[in-house]
Design a protein around this motif. Structure first.
Motif: not given
Length: 66
Positions: A32-33, A36-47
């Motif tokens: 989920f997180w 959210l971070l990658q696809n809504v906020y555009g964080v390239e590497n949320a991991t």
């Protein structure tokens, strides 16, 4: 990854629809997180440590580093 406000709103609607009524909350919280971070906020590497659309950095533990 820079996304426009229009793209972000569309992604947020798609995200909400996808996650609506999903089952086991604890079992899917990481997915989920990351989604959210990658696809809504555009964080390239949320991991890992990466730069989001605002130029702020997220750490692996999920904390925002300014």
């Amino acid at each position: 990854m820079n996304i426009t406000e229009k793209q972000q709103k569309k992604a947020a609607k798609e995200f909400a629809e996808y996650w609506k009524d999903k089952g086991y909350e604890k079992g899917q919280s990481q997915k989920f997180w990351i989604d959210l971070l990658q696809n809504v906020y555009g964080v390239e590497n949320a991991t890992g440590t990466s730069q989001g659309t605002s130029g702020k950095r997220f750490r692996r533990d999920g904390c925002l580093r300014l």
